[in-house]
Write an enzyme that holds these catalytic residues in place. Structure first.
Site, mmCIF file in Angstrom:
data_model
loop_
_atom_site.group_PDB
_atom_site.id
_atom_site.type_symbol
_atom_site.label_atom_id
_atom_site.label_comp_id
_atom_site.label_asym_id
_atom_site.label_seq_id
_atom_site.Cartn_x
_atom_site.Cartn_y
_atom_site.Cartn_z
ATOM 1 N N SER A 188 0.802 -1.231 0.000
ATOM 2 C CA SER A 188 0.000 0.000 0.000
ATOM 3 C C SER A 188 0.830 1.273 0.000
ATOM 4 O O SER A 188 0.331 2.337 -0.367
ATOM 5 C CB SER A 188 -0.935 0.018 1.217
ATOM 6 O OG SER A 188 -0.195 -0.047 2.421
ATOM 7 N N ASP A 240 -2.696 8.695 7.467
ATOM 8 C CA ASP A 240 -3.634 7.822 8.165
ATOM 9 C C ASP A 240 -2.865 6.953 9.160
ATOM 10 O O ASP A 240 -1.711 7.256 9.485
ATOM 11 C CB ASP A 240 -4.476 7.005 7.171
ATOM 12 C CG ASP A 240 -3.656 6.007 6.351
ATOM 13 O OD1 ASP A 240 -2.464 5.781 6.675
ATOM 14 O OD2 ASP A 240 -4.194 5.437 5.384
ATOM 15 N N HIS A 293 0.187 5.279 6.868
ATOM 16 C CA HIS A 293 0.852 5.822 5.683
ATOM 17 C C HIS A 293 1.255 7.280 5.838
ATOM 18 O O HIS A 293 0.483 8.085 6.372
ATOM 19 C CB HIS A 293 -0.074 5.680 4.464
ATOM 20 C CG HIS A 293 -0.528 4.264 4.243
ATOM 21 N ND1 HIS A 293 -1.738 3.797 4.710
ATOM 22 C CD2 HIS A 293 0.097 3.224 3.642
ATOM 23 C CE1 HIS A 293 -1.857 2.510 4.391
ATOM 24 N NE2 HIS A 293 -0.755 2.140 3.748
#
Length: 365
Positions: free
Chosen positions: A36, A326, A329
């Site tokens: 991600s 978040d 990240h």
């Protein structure tokens, strides 16, 4: 009629090849593999919970809409593309990735994946690393049809490649739950050795598929992300056990890269010390213009570190003041700091050379 169609096809192929010849001098293709931290939207095309397809993701992206990137704006591959003078790579699953867009490269990354196939099983349908490599092979077949096998091989050999794996093998596998299968199977040092042995196979396969300039990022300071602070830290200090995991994994990854380069007889793989790149602004956020490196901009619970970033989450008004977007990240601003280290960092950050040096060397050959 058939002959005229054949001539038209020939001219299309010729024009693409000529375009490639010009653009190669200006920009090189770019391929991205991993999780991600570098996924640019592949998971939006999959039935998975590991998605970033709702606001406020993308709030600072040029379109101000979610793109599948786990960021408020640009992610690390986007910023590297800017630096090498290329447009951003499209997700491999995007229907827009066709024709001349293939010449730019492709992003195969998928949120939730790791080095191991059992990492991220809770996310169900994600593109595991060997499937990403299979898609890379499929991409090359499509590219060969467009510009011919010789030019396709040259484009791949000359391309820049980024691979980011490892973090999920800890946070979404070994440490996901108490007494996880892998933690019962391996003591941490043995698990790290196993991960490195499996990563060797992945990187070797990437080389077999034509990759010749590969940036390999180590794991960041996993114990310092807001999600881990919220779940495991009583004092707000980085979680020691996860920091220990990174301190075991990263040096062995550098050793692996040195070993592979020695076997190949060329500097194919370059290691990026993501741990220290992050720790610079985590340890001293104000020196980098952040008000905090503990609290995520978007989220809920302690440190905004619990659950997903959603339209109902707390949201900071100025993302540039937060090191983390978040629970896991970095913000776009933090990503830019990381890419600057990749581009110009000393050997503390980049081994055996930074990206600017690598590209300068390539321009002379």
């Amino acid at each position: 009629m058939d002959s005229s169609l054949g001539v038209m096809r020939w001219w299309v192929v010729l024009s693409v090849v000529l375009t490639l010849g010009i653009s190669q001098a200006e920009a090189r293709a770019f391929f991205v593999f991993g999780d991600s931290l570098v996924d640019s939207g592949n998971n939006d095309y999959l039935a998975t919970s590991a998605r970033a397809d709702n606001p406020p993701y993308g709030i600072d992206y040029p379109t101000h809409r979610p793109t599948g990137r786990f960021s408020n704006g640009l992610n690390i591959p986007d910023i590297i593309s800017e630096a090498i003078g290329s447009e951003a790579t499209l997700p491999y699953l995007s229907p827009e990735l066709r024709g001349e867009r293939l010449l730019v490269g492709a992003n195969f990354a998928s949120a939730g994946v790791g080095i191991l196939n059992d990492t991220g099983i809770q996310f169900l349908n994600i593109i595991r690393i060997y499937k990403q490599l299979e898609y890379f092979q499929q991409y090359q077949t499509r590219l060969s049809r467009l510009i011919g096998p010789g030019q396709a091989q040259r484009l791949v050999n000359d391309a820049l490649v980024l691979i980011t794996l490892g973090g999920n093998d800890f946070v979404n596998n070994y440490y996901l739950i108490p007494f996880s299968v892998r933690s019962r199977q391996f003591a941490l040092p043995d698990y790290v050795r196993y991960l490195i042995s499996e990563y060797r196979k992945v990187l070797s396969r990437l080389y077999e598929l034509g990759a010749r300039r590969v940036l390999v990022t180590g794991t960041g300071p996993m114990g310092c992300v807001p999600a881990e602070l919220a779940q495991r830290s009583r004092t707000g200090e980085c979680v020691i056990e996860l920091q220990r995991a990174a301190s075991l994994f990263n040096p062995q990854l550098v050793q692996l890269i040195n070993s592979l380069n020695s076997e190949i007889g060329a500097q194919v793989f370059v290691s990026a010390n993501a741990f220290d790149m992050h720790m610079d602004f985590i340890s001293n956020p104000r020196a980098y213009g952040f008000v905090t490196s503990k609290i995520a901009c978007c989220g809920q619970g302690p440190y905004n570190g619990l659950g997903l970033c959603t339209p109902l989450s707390n949201l900071c008004p100025n993302r540039d003041l937060y090191a983390f977007w978040d629970a896991f990240h970095p913000s776009e601003k933090a990503n830019r700091i990381i890419v600057q280290r990749i581009l110009t960092g000393t050997t503390k950050y980049m081994h055996p050379m930074n990206l600017s040096t690598l590209m300068a060397l390539d321009s002379r050959t």
